[in-house]
Design an enzyme around this catalytic site. Structure first.
Site, PDB file in Angstrom:
ATOM      1  N   TYR A 134      15.336  -2.173  -5.975  1.00  0.00           N
ATOM      2  CA  TYR A 134      14.017  -1.966  -5.370  1.00  0.00           C
ATOM      3  C   TYR A 134      14.033  -2.405  -3.899  1.00  0.00           C
ATOM      4  O   TYR A 134      13.701  -1.618  -3.008  1.00  0.00           O
ATOM      5  CB  TYR A 134      12.982  -2.773  -6.155  1.00  0.00           C
ATOM      6  CG  TYR A 134      11.556  -2.582  -5.700  1.00  0.00           C
ATOM      7  CD1 TYR A 134      10.870  -1.397  -5.943  1.00  0.00           C
ATOM      8  CD2 TYR A 134      10.881  -3.606  -5.041  1.00  0.00           C
ATOM      9  CE1 TYR A 134       9.550  -1.230  -5.536  1.00  0.00           C
ATOM     10  CE2 TYR A 134       9.563  -3.446  -4.632  1.00  0.00           C
ATOM     11  CZ  TYR A 134       8.905  -2.262  -4.882  1.00  0.00           C
ATOM     12  OH  TYR A 134       7.602  -2.097  -4.481  1.00  0.00           O
ATOM     13  N   GLN A 147       7.733 -18.102  -1.854  1.00  0.00           N
ATOM     14  CA  GLN A 147       6.542 -18.022  -1.021  1.00  0.00           C
ATOM     15  C   GLN A 147       6.460 -16.637  -0.419  1.00  0.00           C
ATOM     16  O   GLN A 147       7.463 -16.089   0.002  1.00  0.00           O
ATOM     17  CB  GLN A 147       6.697 -19.011   0.136  1.00  0.00           C
ATOM     18  CG  GLN A 147       5.702 -20.089   0.164  1.00  0.00           C
ATOM     19  CD  GLN A 147       5.895 -20.967   1.395  1.00  0.00           C
ATOM     20  OE1 GLN A 147       6.899 -20.889   2.089  1.00  0.00           O
ATOM     21  NE2 GLN A 147       4.925 -21.786   1.675  1.00  0.00           N
ATOM     22  N   GLN A 183       4.884 -21.977  -6.846  1.00  0.00           N
ATOM     23  CA  GLN A 183       5.217 -20.887  -5.922  1.00  0.00           C
ATOM     24  C   GLN A 183       3.921 -20.162  -5.554  1.00  0.00           C
ATOM     25  O   GLN A 183       3.030 -20.044  -6.394  1.00  0.00           O
ATOM     26  CB  GLN A 183       6.272 -19.918  -6.509  1.00  0.00           C
ATOM     27  CG  GLN A 183       5.874 -19.099  -7.701  1.00  0.00           C
ATOM     28  CD  GLN A 183       6.087 -19.798  -9.038  1.00  0.00           C
ATOM     29  OE1 GLN A 183       5.799 -20.980  -9.187  1.00  0.00           O
ATOM     30  NE2 GLN A 183       6.539 -19.051 -10.031  1.00  0.00           N
TER      31      GLN A 183
HETATM   32  N1  LIG Z   1       1.017  -2.665  -6.095  1.00  0.00           N
HETATM   33  C1  LIG Z   1       1.646  -3.488  -5.288  1.00  0.00           C
HETATM   34  O1  LIG Z   1       1.362  -4.695  -5.265  1.00  0.00           O
HETATM   35  C2  LIG Z   1       2.689  -2.963  -4.311  1.00  0.00           C
HETATM   36  C3  LIG Z   1       3.290  -3.871  -3.432  1.00  0.00           C
HETATM   37  C4  LIG Z   1       4.249  -3.400  -2.556  1.00  0.00           C
HETATM   38  C5  LIG Z   1       4.570  -2.070  -2.510  1.00  0.00           C
HETATM   39  N2  LIG Z   1       3.976  -1.213  -3.365  1.00  0.00           N
HETATM   40  C6  LIG Z   1       4.403   0.192  -3.311  1.00  0.00           C
HETATM   41  O2  LIG Z   1       3.302   1.054  -3.441  1.00  0.00           O
HETATM   42  C7  LIG Z   1       3.672   2.210  -4.202  1.00  0.00           C
HETATM   43  C8  LIG Z   1       2.718   2.369  -5.373  1.00  0.00           C
HETATM   44  O3  LIG Z   1       2.799   1.221  -6.189  1.00  0.00           O
HETATM   45  P1  LIG Z   1       1.874   1.022  -7.472  1.00  0.00           P
HETATM   46  O4  LIG Z   1       1.578  -0.408  -7.598  1.00  0.00           O
HETATM   47  O5  LIG Z   1       0.788   1.991  -7.444  1.00  0.00           O
HETATM   48  O6  LIG Z   1       2.918   1.371  -8.619  1.00  0.00           O
HETATM   49  P2  LIG Z   1       2.778   2.383  -9.864  1.00  0.00           P
HETATM   50  O7  LIG Z   1       3.997   2.180 -10.696  1.00  0.00           O
HETATM   51  O8  LIG Z   1       1.458   2.235 -10.514  1.00  0.00           O
HETATM   52  O9  LIG Z   1       2.814   3.789  -9.145  1.00  0.00           O
HETATM   53  C9  LIG Z   1       4.004   4.457  -8.810  1.00  0.00           C
HETATM   54  C10 LIG Z   1       3.826   5.911  -9.170  1.00  0.00           C
HETATM   55  O10 LIG Z   1       5.003   6.631  -8.787  1.00  0.00           O
HETATM   56  C11 LIG Z   1       5.376   7.487  -9.861  1.00  0.00           C
HETATM   57  N3  LIG Z   1       6.825   7.714  -9.743  1.00  0.00           N
HETATM   58  C12 LIG Z   1       7.832   6.840  -9.942  1.00  0.00           C
HETATM   59  N4  LIG Z   1       9.014   7.426  -9.699  1.00  0.00           N
HETATM   60  C13 LIG Z   1       8.738   8.705  -9.338  1.00  0.00           C
HETATM   61  C14 LIG Z   1       9.537   9.819  -8.969  1.00  0.00           C
HETATM   62  N5  LIG Z   1      10.874   9.738  -8.926  1.00  0.00           N
HETATM   63  N6  LIG Z   1       8.920  10.983  -8.656  1.00  0.00           N
HETATM   64  C15 LIG Z   1       7.562  11.089  -8.711  1.00  0.00           C
HETATM   65  N7  LIG Z   1       6.757  10.078  -9.067  1.00  0.00           N
HETATM   66  C16 LIG Z   1       7.350   8.889  -9.366  1.00  0.00           C
HETATM   67  C17 LIG Z   1       4.983   6.742 -11.116  1.00  0.00           C
HETATM   68  O11 LIG Z   1       4.843   7.581 -12.235  1.00  0.00           O
HETATM   69  C18 LIG Z   1       3.639   6.131 -10.670  1.00  0.00           C
HETATM   70  O12 LIG Z   1       2.568   7.027 -10.892  1.00  0.00           O
HETATM   71  C19 LIG Z   1       5.124   2.012  -4.612  1.00  0.00           C
HETATM   72  O13 LIG Z   1       5.955   2.719  -3.738  1.00  0.00           O
HETATM   73  C20 LIG Z   1       5.331   0.528  -4.467  1.00  0.00           C
HETATM   74  O14 LIG Z   1       6.666   0.226  -4.159  1.00  0.00           O
HETATM   75  C21 LIG Z   1       3.045  -1.622  -4.276  1.00  0.00           C
END
Ligand SMILES: NC(=O)c1ccc[n+]([C@@H]2O[C@H](COP(=O)([O-])OP(=O)(O)OC[C@H]3O[C@@H](n4cnc5c(N)ncnc54)[C@H](O)[C@@H]3O)[C@@H](O)[C@H]2O)c1
Length: 325
Positions: free
Chosen positions: A150, A281, A214
């Site tokens: 990731y 942190q 943490q």
């Molecule tokens: N929620 C958080 O706290 C957070 C923090 C940092 C970064 N992010 C980033 O924000 C984005 C959304 O996160 P989230 O919390 O909504 O996660 P989530 O898992 O709810 O959403 C991710 C979505 O992407 C889809 N997905 C995964 N792989 C895929 C692929 N190969 N092709 C098409 N669709 C695919 C999943 O089905 C899901 O609907 C991500 O990229 C995540 O890395 C989220």
């Protein structure tokens, strides 16, 4: 070709996920045409069910590790499992989603001259040796650990975004998202807030990994979506990376205690060993977002937790199969 007037054609990858579904909803409210592309790995139709009847919303089952040919003006690239349980389930696919996915979406943006925003993450800072983290900090990331698929995948995606910007003058925006919570979080993904809420609602012990000292900062989902939309709307010369998150810091133990208090639960706290590479942190420095976007989180933790607890409470009442890690 640009969309007519102010109505834009916007692609949201990962649009059926937690953040993606809120973003789709917001973009429709703003009067845009929204194309949601998702492979439903962690996303769910339920998250976007109310949007399906909107004539300006279109849902497409698509895995972004494969190329996509559509006509759009803007792309929000959110597709990627975000919780350790899910991204470690198939780590090779996680890296592919970040890296091949970025290449495919950047290729699409280049072809149709779309503006593209990457949902990057605070995980690019790894276990930070600077606190709080500014965008200038390069991070302290283990390249070969269980979280690397990731962390390094997202770092490589950032590299690709900036290379497309340098090499092809693509209009890019990179958001470094810090922990975000709210309704439609996946109930079984082991993330701190959802885990604690489900455990508290079920009156089961609250699992804390480590001694709970943490710290984490948590941003409510509507604040995050506001930040993402404002970042997309910045002038073309602005690329980021930009931290988006809530700088207010709480210990994991404090979060657990607040949730127990709001729920009125009798859950006790169960301490377990800290997993490998768990950062001690994490706190965003959001001065850049404040200056460029005039943005800062508006929803206080207490209020955000209440709304999130109400969502999970409703899920439980409907008999959703909730377990927590
Ligand atoms: N929620 C958080 O706290 C957070 C923090 C940092 C970064 N992010 C980033 O924000 C984005 C959304 O996160 P989230 O919390 O909504 O996660 P989530 O898992 O709810 O959403 C991710 C979505 O992407 C889809 N997905 C995964 N792989 C895929 C692929 N190969 N092709 C098409 N669709 C695919 C999943 O089905 C899901 O609907 C991500 O990229 C995540 O890395 C989220």
């Amino acid at each position: 070709m640009q969309g007519y007037g102010l109505r834009r054609r916007v692609l949201v990858t990962g649009g059926a996920g937690f953040l993606g579904s809120h973003l789709c909803e917001r973009l429709l409210q703003d009067g845009h045409d929204v194309l949601c592309a998702d492979n439903f790995f962690t996303g769910a139709r339920d998250n976007i069910l109310p949007l399906l009847s909107d004539p300006h919303f279109e849902l497409m089952r698509h895995d972004i590790t494969f190329p996509l040919y559509v006509e759009v003006d803007e792309i929000y690239n959110l597709a990627c499992p975000a919780s350790p349980i899910h991204y470690q389930f198939d780590p090779v696919q996680t890296t592919k989603t970040s890296v091949h996915g970025a290449i495919n979406m950047l290729g699409l943006a280049k072809r149709v001259k779309a503006k593209i925003l990457q949902a990057s993450t605070s995980e690019v800072y790894g276990d930070p040796s600077e606190h709080p983290q500014t965008e200038q900090y390069w991070g302290n990331v283990n390249p070969i650990g269980p979280r690397s698929c990731y962390d390094e995948g997202k770092r490589c995606a950032e590299t690709l975004f900036f290379d497309y910007w340098r090499q092809h003058q693509l209009r890019i925006k990179v958001a470094r998202i810090f922990n975000t919570y709210g309704p439609r979080m996946h109930p079984n993904d082991g993330r701190v807030v959802s885990n604690f809420i489900v455990q508290a609602l079920q009156g089961r012990p609250i699992t804390i990994y480590g001694d709970g000292s943490q710290t984490r900062s948590f941003c409510y989902v509507s604040d995050m979506i506001e930040g993402l939309v404002r970042l997309m709307d910045t002038s073309d010369d602005f690329t980021g990376p930009m931290n988006l998150g809530n700088p207010q810091e709480f210990t994991i133990r404090e979060i657990a205690e607040r949730i127990v208090a709001i729920v009125g639960s009798r859950s006790v706290i169960d301490f377990r060993p800290l997993p490998m590479d768990d950062p001690r942190q994490r706190q965003p420095d959001i001065r850049l977002a404040r200056e460029r976007l005039g943005w800062q989180p508006a929803i206080r933790l207490e209020e955000g937790l209440k709304r999130t607890i109400a969502y999970f409470d409703e899920l439980l009442r409907r008999g959703a199969p909730l377990t927590s890690a």
